[in-house]
Design a protein around this motif. Structure first.
Motif, PDB file in Angstrom:
ATOM      1  N   GLY A 150      -5.935  -2.402  -4.440  1.00  0.00           N
ATOM      2  CA  GLY A 150      -5.540  -1.910  -5.752  1.00  0.00           C
ATOM      3  C   GLY A 150      -4.902  -0.532  -5.659  1.00  0.00           C
ATOM      4  N   GLY A 151      -5.480   0.339  -4.812  1.00  0.00           N
ATOM      5  CA  GLY A 151      -4.923   1.677  -4.642  1.00  0.00           C
ATOM      6  C   GLY A 151      -3.563   1.656  -3.972  1.00  0.00           C
ATOM      7  N   ILE A 152      -3.372   0.745  -3.029  1.00  0.00           N
ATOM      8  CA  ILE A 152      -2.068   0.605  -2.368  1.00  0.00           C
ATOM      9  C   ILE A 152      -1.021   0.123  -3.360  1.00  0.00           C
ATOM     10  CG2 ILE A 152      -0.787  -0.708  -0.634  1.00  0.00           C
ATOM     11  CD1 ILE A 152      -3.404  -0.735   1.029  1.00  0.00           C
ATOM     12  N   ALA A 153      -1.382  -0.873  -4.154  1.00  0.00           N
ATOM     13  CA  ALA A 153      -0.439  -1.419  -5.137  1.00  0.00           C
ATOM     14  C   ALA A 153      -0.032  -0.371  -6.161  1.00  0.00           C
ATOM     15  CB  ALA A 153      -1.063  -2.625  -5.832  1.00  0.00           C
ATOM     16  N   ALA A 154      -0.957   0.527  -6.510  1.00  0.00           N
ATOM     17  CA  ALA A 154      -0.664   1.560  -7.503  1.00  0.00           C
ATOM     18  C   ALA A 154       0.035   2.771  -6.889  1.00  0.00           C
ATOM     19  CB  ALA A 154      -1.955   2.008  -8.186  1.00  0.00           C
ATOM     20  N   GLY A 155       0.112   2.808  -5.547  1.00  0.00           N
ATOM     21  CA  GLY A 155       0.781   3.926  -4.892  1.00  0.00           C
ATOM     22  C   GLY A 155      -0.108   5.124  -4.614  1.00  0.00           C
ATOM     23  N   SER A 156      -1.397   5.027  -4.936  1.00  0.00           N
ATOM     24  CA  SER A 156      -2.291   6.164  -4.694  1.00  0.00           C
ATOM     25  C   SER A 156      -2.825   6.180  -3.269  1.00  0.00           C
ATOM     26  CB  SER A 156      -3.453   6.146  -5.692  1.00  0.00           C
ATOM     27  OG  SER A 156      -4.111   4.898  -5.685  1.00  0.00           O
ATOM     28  N   PHE A 157      -2.854   5.024  -2.607  1.00  0.00           N
ATOM     29  CA  PHE A 157      -3.250   4.944  -1.206  1.00  0.00           C
ATOM     30  C   PHE A 157      -2.028   4.604  -0.356  1.00  0.00           C
ATOM     31  CE2 PHE A 157      -7.809   3.503  -2.423  1.00  0.00           C
ATOM     32  CZ  PHE A 157      -8.174   4.825  -2.628  1.00  0.00           C
ATOM     33  N   ARG A 158      -2.045   5.046   0.869  1.00  0.00           N
ATOM     34  CA  ARG A 158      -0.932   4.788   1.779  1.00  0.00           C
ATOM     35  C   ARG A 158      -0.710   3.292   1.962  1.00  0.00           C
ATOM     36  NH1 ARG A 158      -3.668   7.168   6.236  1.00  0.00           N
ATOM     37  NH2 ARG A 158      -2.530   5.582   7.404  1.00  0.00           N
ATOM     38  N   SER A 159       0.542   2.919   2.097  1.00  0.00           N
ATOM     39  CA  SER A 159       0.884   1.498   2.211  1.00  0.00           C
ATOM     40  C   SER A 159       0.681   0.950   3.616  1.00  0.00           C
ATOM     41  CB  SER A 159       2.345   1.276   1.789  1.00  0.00           C
ATOM     42  OG  SER A 159       3.216   2.022   2.624  1.00  0.00           O
ATOM     43  N   ASP A 160       0.499   1.826   4.610  1.00  0.00           N
ATOM     44  CA  ASP A 160       0.370   1.360   5.993  1.00  0.00           C
ATOM     45  C   ASP A 160      -1.083   1.176   6.414  1.00  0.00           C
ATOM     46  OD1 ASP A 160      -0.269   4.047   5.903  1.00  0.00           O
ATOM     47  OD2 ASP A 160       0.711   4.544   7.803  1.00  0.00           O
ATOM     48  N   ILE A 161      -1.998   1.176   5.466  1.00  0.00           N
ATOM     49  CA  ILE A 161      -3.424   1.015   5.782  1.00  0.00           C
ATOM     50  C   ILE A 161      -3.706  -0.426   6.222  1.00  0.00           C
ATOM     51  CG2 ILE A 161      -5.740   0.969   4.775  1.00  0.00           C
ATOM     52  CD1 ILE A 161      -4.820   3.190   2.884  1.00  0.00           C
ATOM     53  N   ASP A 162      -4.456  -0.577   7.281  1.00  0.00           N
ATOM     54  CA  ASP A 162      -4.998  -1.879   7.673  1.00  0.00           C
ATOM     55  C   ASP A 162      -6.240  -2.103   6.814  1.00  0.00           C
ATOM     56  OD1 ASP A 162      -6.543  -3.934   8.877  1.00  0.00           O
ATOM     57  OD2 ASP A 162      -5.592  -3.582  10.797  1.00  0.00           O
ATOM     58  N   VAL A 163      -6.097  -2.906   5.774  1.00  0.00           N
ATOM     59  CA  VAL A 163      -7.152  -3.004   4.757  1.00  0.00           C
ATOM     60  C   VAL A 163      -8.467  -3.493   5.340  1.00  0.00           C
ATOM     61  CG1 VAL A 163      -7.864  -4.214   2.652  1.00  0.00           C
ATOM     62  CG2 VAL A 163      -5.554  -3.269   2.831  1.00  0.00           C
ATOM     63  N   GLN A 164      -8.442  -4.543   6.141  1.00  0.00           N
ATOM     64  CA  GLN A 164      -9.685  -5.123   6.644  1.00  0.00           C
ATOM     65  C   GLN A 164     -10.446  -4.126   7.534  1.00  0.00           C
ATOM     66  OE1 GLN A 164     -10.012  -7.639   4.483  1.00  0.00           O
ATOM     67  NE2 GLN A 164     -10.748  -8.978   6.114  1.00  0.00           N
ATOM     68  N   CYS A 165      -9.745  -3.529   8.466  1.00  0.00           N
ATOM     69  CA  CYS A 165     -10.404  -2.575   9.372  1.00  0.00           C
ATOM     70  C   CYS A 165     -10.865  -1.331   8.621  1.00  0.00           C
ATOM     71  CB  CYS A 165      -9.451  -2.178  10.500  1.00  0.00           C
ATOM     72  SG  CYS A 165      -9.160  -3.492  11.705  1.00  0.00           S
ATOM     73  N   CYS A 201     -14.013   9.934   3.555  1.00  0.00           N
ATOM     74  CA  CYS A 201     -13.371   8.619   3.594  1.00  0.00           C
ATOM     75  C   CYS A 201     -11.966   8.633   2.990  1.00  0.00           C
ATOM     76  CB  CYS A 201     -14.235   7.593   2.858  1.00  0.00           C
ATOM     77  SG  CYS A 201     -15.787   7.189   3.681  1.00  0.00           S
ATOM     78  N   VAL A 202     -11.773   9.387   1.917  1.00  0.00           N
ATOM     79  CA  VAL A 202     -10.499   9.320   1.191  1.00  0.00           C
ATOM     80  C   VAL A 202      -9.413  10.154   1.856  1.00  0.00           C
ATOM     81  CG1 VAL A 202     -10.683  11.300  -0.410  1.00  0.00           C
ATOM     82  CG2 VAL A 202      -9.625   9.146  -1.179  1.00  0.00           C
ATOM     83  N   ARG A 203      -9.798  11.067   2.740  1.00  0.00           N
ATOM     84  CA  ARG A 203      -8.830  11.999   3.331  1.00  0.00           C
ATOM     85  C   ARG A 203      -7.695  11.258   4.040  1.00  0.00           C
ATOM     86  NH1 ARG A 203     -12.259  15.179   5.797  1.00  0.00           N
ATOM     87  NH2 ARG A 203     -12.478  16.547   3.995  1.00  0.00           N
ATOM     88  N   GLY A 204      -7.994  10.159   4.696  1.00  0.00           N
ATOM     89  CA  GLY A 204      -6.967   9.420   5.417  1.00  0.00           C
ATOM     90  C   GLY A 204      -6.312   8.318   4.600  1.00  0.00           C
ATOM     91  N   LEU A 205      -6.673   8.215   3.327  1.00  0.00           N
ATOM     92  CA  LEU A 205      -6.152   7.122   2.505  1.00  0.00           C
ATOM     93  C   LEU A 205      -5.052   7.541   1.549  1.00  0.00           C
ATOM     94  CD1 LEU A 205      -9.522   5.421   1.439  1.00  0.00           C
ATOM     95  CD2 LEU A 205      -8.047   4.775   3.341  1.00  0.00           C
ATOM     96  N   LEU A 206      -5.132   8.764   1.051  1.00  0.00           N
ATOM     97  CA  LEU A 206      -4.250   9.172  -0.035  1.00  0.00           C
ATOM     98  C   LEU A 206      -2.801   9.244   0.420  1.00  0.00           C
ATOM     99  CD1 LEU A 206      -6.409  11.989  -1.651  1.00  0.00           C
ATOM    100  CD2 LEU A 206      -6.115   9.641  -2.448  1.00  0.00           C
ATOM    101  N   SER A 207      -1.917   8.789  -0.450  1.00  0.00           N
ATOM    102  CA  SER A 207      -0.482   8.886  -0.185  1.00  0.00           C
ATOM    103  C   SER A 207      -0.064  10.343  -0.246  1.00  0.00           C
ATOM    104  CB  SER A 207       0.308   8.088  -1.207  1.00  0.00           C
ATOM    105  OG  SER A 207       0.016   6.716  -1.115  1.00  0.00           O
ATOM    106  N   PRO A 208       0.877  10.753   0.593  1.00  0.00           N
ATOM    107  CA  PRO A 208       1.353  12.148   0.506  1.00  0.00           C
ATOM    108  C   PRO A 208       2.054  12.378  -0.824  1.00  0.00           C
ATOM    109  CG  PRO A 208       2.769  10.846   1.949  1.00  0.00           C
ATOM    110  CD  PRO A 208       1.594   9.982   1.610  1.00  0.00           C
ATOM    111  N   PRO A 209       1.999  13.593  -1.364  1.00  0.00           N
ATOM    112  CA  PRO A 209       2.659  13.867  -2.656  1.00  0.00           C
ATOM    113  C   PRO A 209       4.166  13.700  -2.516  1.00  0.00           C
ATOM    114  CG  PRO A 209       1.941  15.903  -1.587  1.00  0.00           C
ATOM    115  CD  PRO A 209       1.345  14.784  -0.802  1.00  0.00           C
ATOM    116  N   SER A 210       4.775  13.236  -3.609  1.00  0.00           N
ATOM    117  CA  SER A 210       6.219  13.048  -3.612  1.00  0.00           C
ATOM    118  C   SER A 210       6.918  14.393  -3.547  1.00  0.00           C
ATOM    119  CB  SER A 210       6.649  12.305  -4.894  1.00  0.00           C
ATOM    120  OG  SER A 210       6.024  11.055  -4.971  1.00  0.00           O
TER     121      SER A 210
END
Length: 212
Positions: A150-165, A201-210
């Motif tokens: 959900g976070g990836i789809a909304a753009g708040s989490f990075r798109s290159d995350i391996d979701v399962q791992c 946990c969230v430090r490596g997930l957030l998308s960089p600011p535009s």
């Protein structure tokens, strides 16, 4: 007619079987609440449930299987509540809410004893019954994965995350860090709580600011 008559009888036997299994789990939970330990014996569970060893072994082949069934029930019910709690929240808010709920201190000494006993037994189950234990954790793993997607789809989490791992790593981080509530005081002078775990946990997930 005979088959129709057999169905209620079979249903009654199945219900009686399930009721006895619940009695064993309830007895184990009571012992855990009193002692905070999982080194009780099958005989203690049998005596507490006022049944027999024969009946116990008709339901569970070992104490590990009994505790696995107990954790399975607790995890399934808890994850269902957590999913309802975070429904509709954005990715970061949903993850923070979930972590806070998982790491909320117990409301009573009995619940604290249960949590402590089962938390430290998790390592043993992961070693002795890894496939079954993974199945028990699957609902929580799936919930975290849904939050990440959900976070990836909304753009708040990075798109290159391996979701399962990543979901597995977050789940293990949260469950493992719960032990640090007391140890954290000894290590750094303050307990480690949900806010610390979320920030980690969230430090490596957030998308960089535009870029502006």
């Amino acid at each position: 007619m005979a088959r129709a008559a057999e169905r209620p009888a079979a249903q009654a036997r199945a219900e009686a079987h399930a009721d006895r299994a619940r009695r064993f789990m309830k007895s184990a939970l009571t012992i855990l609440g009193e002692t905070g330990r999982t080194d009780f014996t099958v005989l203690e569970v049998v005596e507490r449930s006022k049944t027999s060893l024969r009946s116990f072994y008709q339901h569970f082949s070992t104490k590990d299987e009994l505790l696995l069934a107990l954790i399975d029930k607790i995890m399934a019910e808890s994850t269902q509540r957590w999913r309802a709690d975070v429904d509709g929240l954005a990715g970061p808010a949903a993850l923070q809410s979930l972590i806070e709920r998982i790491t909320t201190p117990a409301a009573s000494s009995t619940q604290d004893s249960i949590n402590r006993g089962l938390t430290f037994y998790n390592d043993h189950l992961a070693e002795s019954l890894p496939r079954e234990y993974a199945r028990v954790l699957a609902p929580l793993h799936e919930l975290i994965g849904d939050i990440l997607r959900g976070g990836i789809a909304a753009g708040s989490f990075r798109s290159d995350i391996d979701v399962q791992c990543t979901a597995a790593l977050i789940m293990q981080s949260v469950l493992g860090a719960m032990r640090l509530r007391s140890l954290g005081v000894e290590l750094n002078g303050a307990p480690i709580d949900g806010e610390h775990i979320y920030a980690f946990c969230v430090r490596g997930l957030l998308s960089p600011p535009s870029p502006v």
